[in-house]
Design an enzyme around this catalytic site. Structure first.
Site: not given
Length: 600
Positions: A175, A552
């Site tokens: 990510c 994240h």
């Protein structure tokens, strides 16, 4: 020379009308099974073209007739078909079926199953593993996959294709790469550069090298050349056998085939294969080529997610410490990517380059920081350093560690230039901050702290005073880049690794004039007053969610055509976002672009 083009359209697997007619004949499938079994099991009997004499009979691409025992090279199949009426042949090497009536390779599911079954029988028990080739998706499986994709919306219903809005597949803790790629893809300056093909047109790929001029206007008999089909990108080696009166050429290929009329645009001089392969493998590692391909994929009009694995691999080759599937820092990846792009586009491999621009990365991202160290006598030592981003401290003043005194290394002389080993500095907070230990609550507060005059923690030797004196230091910006990236330092690694969750509000538009060097602000030739030459607009934000151990990354990007709108990019998914949602997000990296660009 042949290009395999299977006739498999819309999920059909029943072949062509001629293969249907063949299969309707008695014992036709039994004969086909025998042919496939022989081809898969034959390891001793050499095969030759039955219509060719001499050594040429053993070379070239051989095909076996499914109607009889004839074996011949590709150019001989039409003659055999005219003589016998047989029209289906199987390639001895690839086991693909060729139909002379269609003049094409066909895909027939029944022939494919017979071939796989014969191959499995030939492999057992000598091998427990059978490498299966790619097979077209059946109609049933294709419909099921289509229904699944319809149930997995990737973008909002208001999304307009062709605006660079495509999700990126998560390749395993990737990510941090996806959010940086989204920010770069929606940088208008980089977008224009790559979509115009400037990377290839200017031959700036340092790794791939520059091919020689491959096109010629004419060739003569005996020239070693390479040629290709008009519908194919693959080149085949051969030589010019004859120059035709209409300007085309008869080409004899190395595999024995002959083509009688080849246009000059489909011919090029032969190249060194080993050198070509080496250059091709280098090109796979070029970050410019990889990022350029991503730009074309993102703006192709497709909306389904795709993989950026080639760019990730190229970054791994350039920055070995980022290789692997562990989570990495998006800011570190961003700097490594810029450094790799700068090098692969022709720049010097020395970190942030000088202010004079030579690559598109320098032209867009490079600015200059000015450090002024001032003695109590008024002597000033000025240092100019280039930067790609500005890292801003967001910790509360009261929580900052107290630095220990160290030797400064600054000397003031006639040139007022510092030597190596600068002193560590102590921020001198305002009375209000000292009393409250307050956090900076806006991006402007962080920048004010960044350019505030600071007291050096130790004395320095001043050549003018000829003694050690106290001094102050002030940072400012002496040259603004076209795109400025602010990095909010949320990760701390002093005594323990922790994340700083301080709230920092940032605007959609920021005026950079207060943070310029005093000499620049005093320049009478520069714009003054309400001129917006120093105003920057926000176009991308990278956020980090969670902790340092488990987090994240996502990003917001702004699309300005046909109307201005924000989108949230979360790996494969893209959703419409509001401006308020963007401006109240946590913020880790902020990308601003200059509202008025100076075009030279």
């Amino acid at each position: 020379m042949e290009m395999l083009r299977w006739r498999f359209i819309g999920g059909r697997e029943d072949g062509c009308a001629h293969s249907k007619a063949f299969k309707s004949k008695p014992r036709a499938l039994d004969n086909a099974a025998k042919a496939f079994t022989f081809l898969h099991t034959n390891r001793r009997t050499p095969m030759r073209c039955m219509d060719t004499e001499g050594d040429e009979a053993w070379s070239g691409r051989l095909h076996m007739c499914l109607h009889c025992v004839f074996v011949g090279k590709k150019p001989r199949l039409a003659t055999h078909a005219e003589r016998t009426g047989h029209y289906l042949f199987v390639d001895v090497s690839s086991k693909h079926v060729f139909c002379t009536k269609c003049d094409d390779y066909i895909y027939d599911g029944e022939f494919e199953r017979i071939s796989r079954r014969s191959r499995a029988q030939a492999a057992f028990p000598r091998s427990a593993v059978i490498n299966s080739p790619w097979l077209p998706t059946s109609v049933k499986d294709h419909a099921a996959f289509a229904r699944h994709m319809e149930q997995q919306p990737i973008v909002s219903s208001s999304f307009t294709p062709g605006l660079g809005l495509r999700g990126l597949c998560n390749l395993g803790n990737s990510c941090f790469t996806s959010c940086v790629i989204q920010a770069l893809v929606h940088n208008p300056l980089l977008r224009n550069y790559f979509l115009m093909g400037r990377h290839k047109k200017t031959s700036r790929c340092r790794l791939r090298g520059v091919w020689p001029e491959l096109q010629k206007s004419e060739y003569k008999e005996g020239d070693k050349i390479e040629a290709r089909w008009a519908s194919s990108l693959r080149w085949y080696s051969g030589q010019i056998r004859k120059v035709n009166e209409n300007g085309s050429y008869e080409v004899q290929y190395d595999d024995g085939d002959t083509e009688h009329e080849v246009h000059v645009s489909l011919i090029r001089p032969a190249v060194d294969k080993s050198a070509a392969d080496a250059e091709s493998s280098k090109g796979d590692k070029c970050l410019g080529c990889a990022l350029g391909a991503i730009f074309f994929d993102m703006y192709s009009g497709e909306t389904k997610q795709f993989s950026a694995h080639k760019l990730l691999y190229a970054v791994w080759q350039h920055s070995k410490h980022l290789a692997g599937y562990s989570q990495q820092d998006a800011h570190e990846f961003f700097l490594a990517l810029l450094d790799g792009l700068h090098v692969h586009l022709g720049g010097a491999p020395s970190g942030p380059p000088g202010v004079s621009a030579s690559t598109i990365i320098q032209q867009i991202f490079t600015g200059a920081l000015q450090s002024d160290v001032t003695c109590t006598c008024g002597a000033v030592s000025t240092t100019i350093d280039p930067f790609w981003d500005i890292s801003l401290d967001i910790r509360p003043i009261a929580h900052m560690p107290t630095p220990q005194k160290v030797s400064s290394g600054f000397e003031f002389g006639d040139e007022l230039s510092p030597t190596s080993g600068a002193s560590r500095v102590v921020l001198k907070p305002s009375a209000a901050e000292d009393a409250a230990g307050s956090e900076p609550c806006t991006l402007e507060d962080c920048l004010d702290r960044y350019v505030r005059t600071e007291q050096l923690s130790s004395s320095i030797f001043c050549s003018r005073c000829n003694s050690r004196q106290q001094a102050t230091k002030r940072m400012s910006i002496s040259e603004l880049p076209m795109v400025v990236c602010f990095h909010l330092k949320r990760f701390e690694h002093d005594l323990q690794a922790l994340k700083i969750d301080s709230v920092v509000r940032f605007p959609e538009t920021i005026d950079m004039r207060p943070y310029l060097a005093e000499s620049l602000r005093a320049d009478p030739s520069l714009p003054k007053g309400d001129d917006d030459s120093y105003e920057y607009s926000l176009f991308a934000v990278i956020n980090h969610h969670g902790t340092m151990q488990q987090g994240h990354y996502t990003s917001y990007v702004r699309v300005t055509q046909p109307g201005e709108e924000w989108f949230l990019c979360d790996d494969e998914a893209i959703h419409v976002a509001s401006s308020a949602e963007v401006l109240t997000s946590e913020g880790y990296m902020l990308f601003y672009i200059k509202r008025q660009l100076e075009i030279e």
